[in-house]
Write a protein that holds these residues in place. Structure first.
Motif, mmCIF file in Angstrom:
data_model
loop_
_atom_site.group_PDB
_atom_site.id
_atom_site.type_symbol
_atom_site.label_atom_id
_atom_site.label_comp_id
_atom_site.label_asym_id
_atom_site.label_seq_id
_atom_site.Cartn_x
_atom_site.Cartn_y
_atom_site.Cartn_z
ATOM 1 N N LEU A 45 -28.280 -82.600 3.703
ATOM 2 C CA LEU A 45 -27.944 -81.501 4.611
ATOM 3 C C LEU A 45 -26.443 -81.213 4.578
ATOM 4 C CD1 LEU A 45 -30.195 -82.286 7.717
ATOM 5 C CD2 LEU A 45 -30.550 -80.512 5.974
ATOM 6 N N TRP A 49 -35.092 -81.186 -3.985
ATOM 7 C CA TRP A 49 -33.695 -80.780 -3.898
ATOM 8 C C TRP A 49 -33.082 -80.746 -5.300
ATOM 9 C CZ3 TRP A 49 -31.191 -79.783 0.825
ATOM 10 C CH2 TRP A 49 -31.972 -80.040 1.967
ATOM 11 N N GLN A 59 -25.751 -79.525 1.309
ATOM 12 C CA GLN A 59 -26.247 -78.146 1.362
ATOM 13 C C GLN A 59 -25.272 -77.244 2.106
ATOM 14 O OE1 GLN A 59 -29.730 -77.371 3.855
ATOM 15 N NE2 GLN A 59 -30.618 -76.140 2.196
ATOM 16 N N THR A 60 -24.755 -77.725 3.230
ATOM 17 C CA THR A 60 -23.781 -76.947 4.002
ATOM 18 C C THR A 60 -22.546 -76.640 3.163
ATOM 19 O OG1 THR A 60 -24.547 -77.927 6.074
ATOM 20 C CG2 THR A 60 -22.343 -76.965 6.082
ATOM 21 N N TYR A 86 -31.440 -87.776 3.574
ATOM 22 C CA TYR A 86 -31.605 -86.421 4.123
ATOM 23 C C TYR A 86 -30.323 -85.942 4.791
ATOM 24 C CZ TYR A 86 -33.804 -82.548 6.682
ATOM 25 O OH TYR A 86 -34.135 -81.317 7.192
ATOM 26 N N ASP A 121 -25.752 -86.947 12.065
ATOM 27 C CA ASP A 121 -25.071 -85.914 11.282
ATOM 28 C C ASP A 121 -24.035 -86.582 10.375
ATOM 29 O OD1 ASP A 121 -22.799 -83.949 10.755
ATOM 30 O OD2 ASP A 121 -24.215 -82.598 11.748
#
Length: 287
Positions: A264, A280, A267-268, A260, A177
């Motif tokens: 992510l 994307w 995107q959040t 990636y 993450d």
């Protein structure tokens, strides 16, 4: 260079390093196990399931008791030898929580150790007390994996795979993450550790400088990805080929995972969105 496999290398009073023979593009010369303490020891990151490495650890103990076997996380180049070492010494396995996940698509670095079974799980700030008043402190550093811990021993920090002096850390979803990794880097930035001992590569003698550079590098990569998807919608292989020119093909899957993870996170935060064909693009709101 000849790597010093199966040799106990003194680093400073109360700290010894042993290198496992598992070199790769992701482990450098191999996984480094550390023994800390003097009359009673703790083994940090016992390493892969290699009998010769376990034998080298046992030889380095030189008859001294092993108080604990501490694992920073459960990739297979870090924790499997904990079982053989526990069987040989009776020492408990203490440290990170168990975790066994597979990433999306083929994994380039070490997969998870599904058989890891700790006797005690350490939360952030908990300690292993040993050797007449010595203490190993758990510092929660999720990001590379959600269960990753660093261990502080005095003003030295054993950083596992969270910070390495020879390479950037792989952050691969779904368990890796990027937002958590950046927060964990900031946790280390605010500490005053004198030196870092990573699981792979040389000791980091200017840790504050390195961590600042790593944060800057990740922010630069984030800005690069945003520029690329602002030019036109792109899939991850397209982003990797543009952002990592000349990359060793063995590292392409890891670079794709890192991209990636960045996407992510972006995107959040409402800065990118996923479109058709796994492509994307920047959101209209992000400008």
């Amino acid at each position: 260079m000849d790597a010093p496999y199966a040799i106990a290398e003194p680093l400073e009073p109360g700290a010894v390093r042993l290198l496992a023979r598992n070199p790769s593009p992701f482990t450098y010369f191999g996984t480094q196990t550390y023994l800390v303490g003097e009359s009673e020891l703790v083994a940090i990151d016992p390493g892969p399931d290699l009998p010769q490495h376990v034998d080298a650890i046992l030889d380095a103990l030189d008859g001294r008791p092993l108080a604990a076997i501490a694992c920073t996380h459960t990739h297979r180049d870090h924790s499997p030898a904990s079982r053989a070492l526990k069987e040989a010494t009776g020492a408990p396995i203490i440290g990170c929580a168990p975790l066994a996940l597979e990433s999306i698509g083929p994994r380039a670095d070490a997969s998870f150790d599904k058989d890891y079974a700790p006797d005690r799980i350490l939360a952030d700030g908990e300690t292993i007390d040993f050797d007449n008043g010595k203490r190993l402190l758990a510092v929660a550093t999720p990001g590379h994996t959600s269960n990753h811990l660093c261990f502080a021993y005095g003003d030295a920090l054993f950083t596992g795979d969270h910070v390495m002096g020879w390479s950037t850390t792989v952050v691969v979803p779904p368990d890796g993450d990027m937002a958590a990794y950046m927060k964990s880097l900031d946790v280390l930035r605010q500490r005053g550790d004198r030196i870092y001992y990573p699981a792979h590569g040389p000791a980091v003698t200017k840790p504050a400088q390195l961590v600042r550079g790593m944060i800057g590098h990740r922010r630069q990569r984030e800005r690069q990805i945003l520029r690329l998807v602002a030019e036109r919608p792109r899939d991850i292989p397209d982003i990797v080929s543009s952002a990592y020119p000349g990359l060793d093909q063995r590292l392409v899957p890891a670079a794709g995972g890192s991209v990636y993870a960045h996407l992510l996170d972006l995107q959040t935060r409402g800065l990118v969105e996923a479109g058709e064909g796994e492509k994307w693009m920047k959101t209209a709101e992000s400008g």
